[in-house]
Design an enzyme around this catalytic site. Structure first.
Site: not given
Ligand code: NDP
Ligand code: 8X3
Length: 256
Positions: A141, A154
């Site tokens: 991120s 985070y």
């Molecule tokens: P979502 O919350 O939509 O998806 C997160 C996913 O992670 C879900 O499928 C959830 O599945 C899974 N997850 C969480 N905890 C666990 C666990 N303990 N074991 C297995 N799976 C787990 O978020 P995003 O798609 O937005 O985020 C995906 C990734 O991208 C993350 O790593 C996030 O930090 C990163 N990210 C997101 C950004 C954003 O702005 N959206 C920007 C930058 C990075 P389930 O609960 O079914 O297990």
């Molecule tokens: C998610 C992007 O800017 O919300 O990783 O931290 S931000």
């Protein structure tokens, strides 16, 4: 429509929502076999219905050692040789300053984004090295590079992801295994912010109001591009922001 097998298999963690789901759908469309792993496997039924034997849905909690080992040991033969591991499972919890944060939130982020990602990598990397090829894509991120108020743990977990990815590259020199850290900024249409705000969907929605944010499909496009590059080409890290997101001046506190 199910395409012919392209010869590659991918494991995507956090497949039940947001980026993970879009990445699975994109790779399946391109003819990959995909192991779609998450805790909420019911969310993956539409992929199973559409792609049948091309997708293996697996229950996985990356925080739990036995869960990761069980996944590794229970893969059907057709899914054993993983070419692309997408370490996408992750979350943010809370946006309070460090001195007001809930320690349980910090612990869950560390367990998932740091320990979980390291555990899955540790489990699946030796097979890639043995086969002399593979690609690990870690979901970092911009929060791992740029500090912001409330980003405390985070952002620190995503800084771990960035440095871990670079150090993996150092260890993997000469093995043929590649590593990329994708560092997205503000991305809408996922559950990320409602999870961060503990289910406060109005607060989550307000973050994206009036912004053309990056989408899950944009991230899936990035994964598809990186995974399709020839073996001599390693993208170490890629930072992506919506055009609408940029930088603020450094904060200065002034005396009254
Ligand atoms: P979502 O919350 O939509 O998806 C997160 C996913 O992670 C879900 O499928 C959830 O599945 C899974 N997850 C969480 N905890 C666990 C666990 N303990 N074991 C297995 N799976 C787990 O978020 P995003 O798609 O937005 O985020 C995906 C990734 O991208 C993350 O790593 C996030 O930090 C990163 N990210 C997101 C950004 C954003 O702005 N959206 C920007 C930058 C990075 P389930 O609960 O079914 O297990
Ligand atoms: C998610 C992007 O800017 O919300 O990783 O931290 S931000």
């Amino acid at each position: 429509m199910v395409n012919e097998f392209c010869g590659k298999t991918a494991l995507v963690t956090g497949a039940s929502s947001g980026f993970g789901y879009a990445i699975c759908a994109r790779l399946l469309k391109e003819g990959y076999r995909v192991i779609a792993a998450a805790r909420r496997t019911d969310r993956l039924e539409p992929l199973q219905r559409e792609y049948g034997a091309m997708v293996f849905v697996a229950e996985l909690d990356v925080r739990v050692a036995e869960s990761v080992l069980q996944l590794h040991d229970s893969l059907p033969e057709a899914f054993c040789a993983i070419d692309v591991l997408v370490n996408n499972a992750g979350l943010a919890l809370g946006l309070e300053p460090a001195f007001k944060a809930d320690f349980n939130d910090w612990q869950t982020m560390i367990d998932t984004n740091v320990t979980g990602l390291a555990r899955v990598t540790h489990c699946f990397l030796p097979d890639m090295v043995k086969r002399g090829r593979g690609l690990v894509i870690n979901m970092g991120s911009i929060a791992g590079t740029y500090p912001y108020p409330g980003g405390n743990v985070y952002g620190a977990t995503k800084a771990f992801v960035a440095q871990f990815s670079l150090n993996l590259r150092a260890d993997l020199a000469g093995t043929g295994v590649r590593v990329t850290d994708i560092q997205p900024g503000l991305c809408g249409g996922t559950e990320f912010s409602s999870v961060r705000f503990h289910g406060d969907t109005d607060r989550a929605a307000s973050l994206y109001a009036g912004v053309d944010a990056i989408t899950s499909e944009d991230i899936a496009e990035t994964v598809s591009w990186i995974a399709g590059l020839p073996p001599h080409f390693n993208v170490n890290a890629i930072e992506i922001m919506p055009t609408a997101q940029s930088f603020s001046p450094l904060h200065v506190s002034r005396k009254a």
